[in-house]
Design a protein around this motif. Sequence first.
Motif, PDB file in Angstrom:
ATOM      1  N   LEU A 149      34.838  88.389  27.130  1.00  0.00           N
ATOM      2  CA  LEU A 149      34.001  89.148  26.205  1.00  0.00           C
ATOM      3  C   LEU A 149      33.863  88.412  24.879  1.00  0.00           C
ATOM      4  N   ARG A 150      35.006  87.920  24.401  1.00  0.00           N
ATOM      5  CA  ARG A 150      34.996  87.207  23.136  1.00  0.00           C
ATOM      6  C   ARG A 150      34.426  85.806  23.277  1.00  0.00           C
ATOM      7  N   LEU A 151      34.700  85.209  24.416  1.00  0.00           N
ATOM      8  CA  LEU A 151      34.202  83.853  24.639  1.00  0.00           C
ATOM      9  C   LEU A 151      32.677  83.844  24.660  1.00  0.00           C
ATOM     10  N   SER A 152      32.100  84.884  25.229  1.00  0.00           N
ATOM     11  CA  SER A 152      30.645  84.912  25.323  1.00  0.00           C
ATOM     12  C   SER A 152      30.020  84.934  23.940  1.00  0.00           C
ATOM     13  N   HIS A 153      30.749  85.506  22.964  1.00  0.00           N
ATOM     14  CA  HIS A 153      30.235  85.448  21.597  1.00  0.00           C
ATOM     15  C   HIS A 153      30.303  84.044  21.061  1.00  0.00           C
ATOM     16  N   VAL A 154      31.384  83.356  21.361  1.00  0.00           N
ATOM     17  CA  VAL A 154      31.567  81.991  20.864  1.00  0.00           C
ATOM     18  C   VAL A 154      30.575  81.042  21.535  1.00  0.00           C
ATOM     19  N   VAL A 155      30.449  81.182  22.849  1.00  0.00           N
ATOM     20  CA  VAL A 155      29.597  80.245  23.588  1.00  0.00           C
ATOM     21  C   VAL A 155      28.120  80.575  23.398  1.00  0.00           C
ATOM     22  N   GLY A 156      27.853  81.864  23.180  1.00  0.00           N
ATOM     23  CA  GLY A 156      26.489  82.268  22.846  1.00  0.00           C
ATOM     24  C   GLY A 156      25.501  82.069  23.968  1.00  0.00           C
ATOM     25  N   LYS A 157      24.366  81.479  23.601  1.00  0.00           N
ATOM     26  CA  LYS A 157      23.259  81.424  24.535  1.00  0.00           C
ATOM     27  C   LYS A 157      23.458  80.440  25.680  1.00  0.00           C
ATOM     28  N   ALA A 158      24.416  79.565  25.512  1.00  0.00           N
ATOM     29  CA  ALA A 158      24.553  78.502  26.510  1.00  0.00           C
ATOM     30  C   ALA A 158      24.791  79.061  27.907  1.00  0.00           C
ATOM     31  N   VAL A 159      25.612  80.102  27.997  1.00  0.00           N
ATOM     32  CA  VAL A 159      25.884  80.690  29.310  1.00  0.00           C
ATOM     33  C   VAL A 159      25.433  82.142  29.309  1.00  0.00           C
ATOM     34  N   PRO A 160      24.649  82.547  30.299  1.00  0.00           N
ATOM     35  CA  PRO A 160      24.178  83.942  30.324  1.00  0.00           C
ATOM     36  C   PRO A 160      25.350  84.912  30.415  1.00  0.00           C
ATOM     37  N   TYR A 161      25.217  86.055  29.738  1.00  0.00           N
ATOM     38  CA  TYR A 161      26.329  86.995  29.692  1.00  0.00           C
ATOM     39  C   TYR A 161      26.700  87.506  31.090  1.00  0.00           C
ATOM     40  N   GLN A 162      25.715  87.493  32.008  1.00  0.00           N
ATOM     41  CA  GLN A 162      26.021  88.002  33.341  1.00  0.00           C
ATOM     42  C   GLN A 162      27.131  87.189  34.017  1.00  0.00           C
ATOM     43  N   VAL A 163      27.173  85.892  33.719  1.00  0.00           N
ATOM     44  CA  VAL A 163      28.207  85.060  34.330  1.00  0.00           C
ATOM     45  C   VAL A 163      29.583  85.587  33.946  1.00  0.00           C
ATOM     46  N   PHE A 164      29.705  85.931  32.659  1.00  0.00           N
ATOM     47  CA  PHE A 164      30.989  86.448  32.205  1.00  0.00           C
ATOM     48  C   PHE A 164      31.313  87.774  32.860  1.00  0.00           C
ATOM     49  N   LEU A 165      30.306  88.597  33.018  1.00  0.00           N
ATOM     50  CA  LEU A 165      30.559  89.894  33.653  1.00  0.00           C
ATOM     51  C   LEU A 165      30.939  89.750  35.113  1.00  0.00           C
ATOM     52  N   MET A 166      30.478  88.678  35.724  1.00  0.00           N
ATOM     53  CA  MET A 166      30.800  88.467  37.151  1.00  0.00           C
ATOM     54  C   MET A 166      32.262  88.115  37.347  1.00  0.00           C
ATOM     55  N   ILE A 167      32.853  87.518  36.311  1.00  0.00           N
ATOM     56  CA  ILE A 167      34.196  86.957  36.484  1.00  0.00           C
ATOM     57  C   ILE A 167      35.225  87.955  37.023  1.00  0.00           C
ATOM     58  N   PRO A 168      35.289  89.183  36.499  1.00  0.00           N
ATOM     59  CA  PRO A 168      36.302  90.104  37.034  1.00  0.00           C
ATOM     60  C   PRO A 168      36.204  90.282  38.550  1.00  0.00           C
ATOM     61  N   TYR A 169      34.966  90.420  39.036  1.00  0.00           N
ATOM     62  CA  TYR A 169      34.826  90.662  40.471  1.00  0.00           C
ATOM     63  C   TYR A 169      35.211  89.436  41.272  1.00  0.00           C
ATOM     64  N   LEU A 170      34.790  88.265  40.787  1.00  0.00           N
ATOM     65  CA  LEU A 170      35.125  87.043  41.507  1.00  0.00           C
ATOM     66  C   LEU A 170      36.626  86.805  41.484  1.00  0.00           C
ATOM     67  N   LEU A 171      37.234  87.117  40.352  1.00  0.00           N
ATOM     68  CA  LEU A 171      38.688  86.967  40.247  1.00  0.00           C
ATOM     69  C   LEU A 171      39.396  87.859  41.253  1.00  0.00           C
ATOM     70  N   SER A 172      38.868  89.075  41.412  1.00  0.00           N
ATOM     71  CA  SER A 172      39.500  89.994  42.361  1.00  0.00           C
ATOM     72  C   SER A 172      39.450  89.423  43.758  1.00  0.00           C
ATOM     73  N   ILE A 173      38.305  88.836  44.101  1.00  0.00           N
ATOM     74  CA  ILE A 173      38.193  88.241  45.432  1.00  0.00           C
ATOM     75  C   ILE A 173      39.184  87.085  45.560  1.00  0.00           C
ATOM     76  N   ALA A 174      39.279  86.291  44.474  1.00  0.00           N
ATOM     77  CA  ALA A 174      40.228  85.180  44.498  1.00  0.00           C
ATOM     78  C   ALA A 174      41.651  85.694  44.679  1.00  0.00           C
ATOM     79  N   ALA A 175      41.975  86.803  44.003  1.00  0.00           N
ATOM     80  CA  ALA A 175      43.318  87.379  44.120  1.00  0.00           C
ATOM     81  C   ALA A 175      43.610  87.758  45.561  1.00  0.00           C
ATOM     82  N   LEU A 176      42.619  88.358  46.220  1.00  0.00           N
ATOM     83  CA  LEU A 176      42.795  88.732  47.617  1.00  0.00           C
ATOM     84  C   LEU A 176      43.042  87.505  48.473  1.00  0.00           C
ATOM     85  N   LEU A 177      42.300  86.443  48.167  1.00  0.00           N
ATOM     86  CA  LEU A 177      42.429  85.222  48.947  1.00  0.00           C
ATOM     87  C   LEU A 177      43.822  84.629  48.795  1.00  0.00           C
TER      88      LEU A 177
END
Lengths: 504, 349, 314
Positions: free
Chosen positions: C265-293
Amino acid sequence: MSGRALELNGITKRFGALVANDDVTLTLGQGELLALLGENGAGKTTLMNILFGHYTADSGSVVAFGRTLPPGKPRAAIEAGIGMVHQHFALAANLSVIENVIAGTERLGALALNKRAARVKLAALSERFGLTVDPDARVGDLSVGERQRVEILKSLYRDARVLILDEPTAVLTHQEAERLYRTLRGMAEQGLSIIFISHKLHEVLAAADRVVVLRGGKVVAERKAGDTNREELAELMVGRRVARPHRDAQTPGAVALKADRVSVMSGGASLLADVSFEVRAGETLGVIGVSGNGQSTLGRLVSGLVSPSSGSLDLFGHPVAQFSPRGFVEMGVGRIPEDRNADGAIGEMTIWENAVLERIGEKRFSAGGLVRRGPARAFAAEIIRRFDVRGGGPDTATRLLSGGNMQKLILGRNLIAAPKILVAAQPTRGLDEGAVAAVHAEILAARRAGTAVLLISEDLDEVVALADRVQAIVKGRLSPPITVSDADPRRLGLMMAGAWDEAA
Amino acid sequence: MRLERRAHVPLSLAIAAPIGAVVAALILAGLLIALAGVPVFEAYRRMLIGAFGSRLSISETLTRTTPLILTGLAAAVAFRSRVWNIGAEGQFYLGALATAALGSKLGLHLAPLVEIPILMLAGALAGALLLLVPLGLRLKFGVDEVVTTLLLNFVAVLFVSMMIEGPLKDPLAFGWPQSVPILADMALPKLLPRSRLHIGLLVAIGLALVLYFVQSRTRFGLEARAAGLNPQAARFAGVPIGWILVRVALISGGLAGLAGAIEVLGVKGYVTTDLSPGFGYTGVVVAMLAGLNPIGVIVAALFVATMFVGADGMSRAMGVPSFIADVIVALSLLTMLVALLLANYRVRR
Amino acid sequence: MMDALDIFATAGLWAAVLRIATPLIFGTLGALVCERAGVLNLGIEGIMTFGAMVGWLTVYHGGDLWLGLAAAALAGAAFGLLHALLTVPLGLSQHVTGLGITLFASSLSYYIFRLVVPVSGTPPTIEPFQPLRIPYLSDLPFLGEAVFAQTAPTYVAILLAFLIALALQKTPLGLAVRIVGENPHAAEAQGIDPIRVRIASVVFGSALMALGGAFLTLAAFNSFFPTMVQGRGWVCIALVVFASWRPERALLGALLFALFDAYQLRLSHVVGKAVPYQVFLMIPYLLSIAALLVMARRARVPQALMQPFRRGER
């Protein structure tokens, strides 16, 4: 009344149309060792389950130490001093020994488990009855014999005065079984009353004071162990002199199935180690062993389900390159799996579907991706007719068949294709005498017709009756073969215990 | 109380089960309608009018049925082989996105007769590929696909959002972000002029019939069913479980992706993040009500569409929140499970 | 680059971690208790949603915040009872029943909410839990702001993790739950009623799940809106596997997860426009899948998880 630990009065139990127990009455004296003898399906386990409260009888009563027990409550049975050692151990593999033993003994509302007191009591019991086990070991890591000790300790911990054991030596080696008999005798001398269920005649005579014979749900006889013998018990148990078919002498042909130093590893564990055997056309090789010594893996190897990590398996002189179930079927291997419900058939599917599933690739059963139903149903109908499968037609759901009929279906779908090799793993497990005789007759007929038969079985009588040569499987290794004429009980016992040099 | 499996389930009971389930759900939901202070029978009458009362409403109901048939088939095909695909929602969105991208002015520019089938295939492929990920994790690593397909739904929707706010953004649209629209002649022809009903309905019904045929007559159908009923026994009989499940996943994910593609081609013409009001999840209910039978899916999808379209109309007329349709559908799933139990088992004391 | 790392040095990040972790702790503990007894409860997403709605609604109608939590817990328990009755004595599919409960609880919560609060521009708000500053400890530099100035429910969640861990390992009730989840037939043979224990566990676990949802409306935000749970329930299911079904690890997992979430959440403020905010929002779900793996073949699953218990069947 004194001196009587247990009374079962007029117990009757029905499952649908089947009468599992029919007006059964028996008593157990204090300090007595009683054997409940009967073949598969005679109603022994049902009776004990009623005694312990897992099932409720339709009529009759159970009286323990003078008090009638409320039916259907294991807790009441436990409180009355009855303990049960189940055939398939009722243990939680992920929990420790001590947790398994004390679960259910303390009030659920209590704030803490009193493990310290439990350990002291457990140690005292282990000492007194000679049942040594590490209380903190994870049950899943224990050997079969050790797990059985935990099962027994569970009952003793609850101050059981009556112990029920259901087929206690089914999974034990010969030595472990002997040790168990001594332990039970010791317990009886200390005042415990014991009932054990068995279908093994020698065991019943060796270990019990008295024998009650069940047949078809009824009590047919009661004898003191010293007053009877194997022949009489066998006849009482079976009712009529059922002649189990025996093999005739026969000259075997060429080697059909050969294993040369096969090892199978899985995840670091060795399931089969350096196994060699050969089976010729028209002969039966019996592989005997207590369950858990690698038979399942052996069965899966010769069924095409698992491939060797080293060594080779030859079919008709050619080493097998690709292991696949259908490949084996195509090459003429008939396979009877050891668990018909888990592996042999899909209960929800119809008989014709189960009949052709393993050969669905054959032109007669499928063309252009479509299933050819007509030929498939005809195939199933032929199996039903030839092998006397009762309980339905090709479109009946397979789950409606009885165990014996399902086994006949499985046998039939293999034998009807005249396989050159037949792999039969525990082919008569859980079947009644009639079905056993039918299965044995078919296996012998196949042998007569020139099939090479590999019979994997825990049942010594079966192997001795059907096989020409015998090898024992112990901890994933195979003993050298002996001819069945040299296979006396002593020798077979030694082989199954792994003492192959002594057995030679 | 004990449950005893019936030897045979008479056809009358098998048909009574979903009907009984629906009736029970409607009764229970009736309590909630009463809670809103609204007369229950009147509300249900309004729902029927809302769904079938006019030419327009019938066309709306049928339009709504189309994606539900497809996501219902997606769930039914997967569940039959014990592949728990709860990711149809995400697969729908990816399918929609692929179709919009390729069918827009940024895309293929082929003749409509050639391109429309390609667009549908592209949508199906997108959905199929998405499902292959959780399936791969299950086959290779033993990871249960229920949770992974669910989690990927959120990832997929976020991905779509990212695309339609970025490279696939429609520069001419004001307000909510939406994707570039498909070219006008890529739109599916209408079944009924002056309505939203398009030939996608026929595609969906056709696919249901094809699937029924595949499941009952082909070798693949037999082996896929075996793999779902008893994977261990199927393996013993030589059924190539992994390969079968991959094909099942391709079909299931493909159907869900196709649902999204058809919604874009036939109804909306572009993608937004609210393109699906939960078609993927509702598809699970459709599949269960249909007893996993493809023909049944058509009927069940029609029922569910009736609820949603009818509730919209009823809500406008009577002030009952339209969420009542979601409640009815959810209750139907639960009551259907109980009804199936009663149909298959006898209750004994 | 320094900016990205500087984020870790802010007390604000760590305070956010605990706040974000709280619903996950409740939800994961709730799912864990159900699963230790052998029942998979996929109703969690819906139960959290309903808990969020009920908690908020109670306070909106004048109840105090603790009453709101209690109402949520009660509602969760009710849905838990429904799930338990369908899956335990009736033995229905735990997968499908759970999904049905999620759909039912979510849709019911939106329906009731819409009945009470008609559509308007901005959703109405309530006064949420305020941070409960622990005397002395909250004056510590850095740690004080980060850890000891949280809302009361957060402290409850953390305490609960340890209590549940202790209860499972050290009490007879905990042992009963565990043995029912490992081998219900063994439990029955020893006088424990697996059906009752499973039902009780699911009811309790579902109450916890609902508390997780209520935290969202009563502490994290101050209003209820549809889809506010956003898949947190599924994340909790993944976290149970990641935690190997152990409560102390569930706490750790939730915190770790929240760390990623708060950071992005905070990183997206620092990185700004370079990376779309959706990428950051995706991270929790992808992390969960990684945890399962990561935990796939390693975790010790309760052996009777998902296996229905039928009396008299061996």
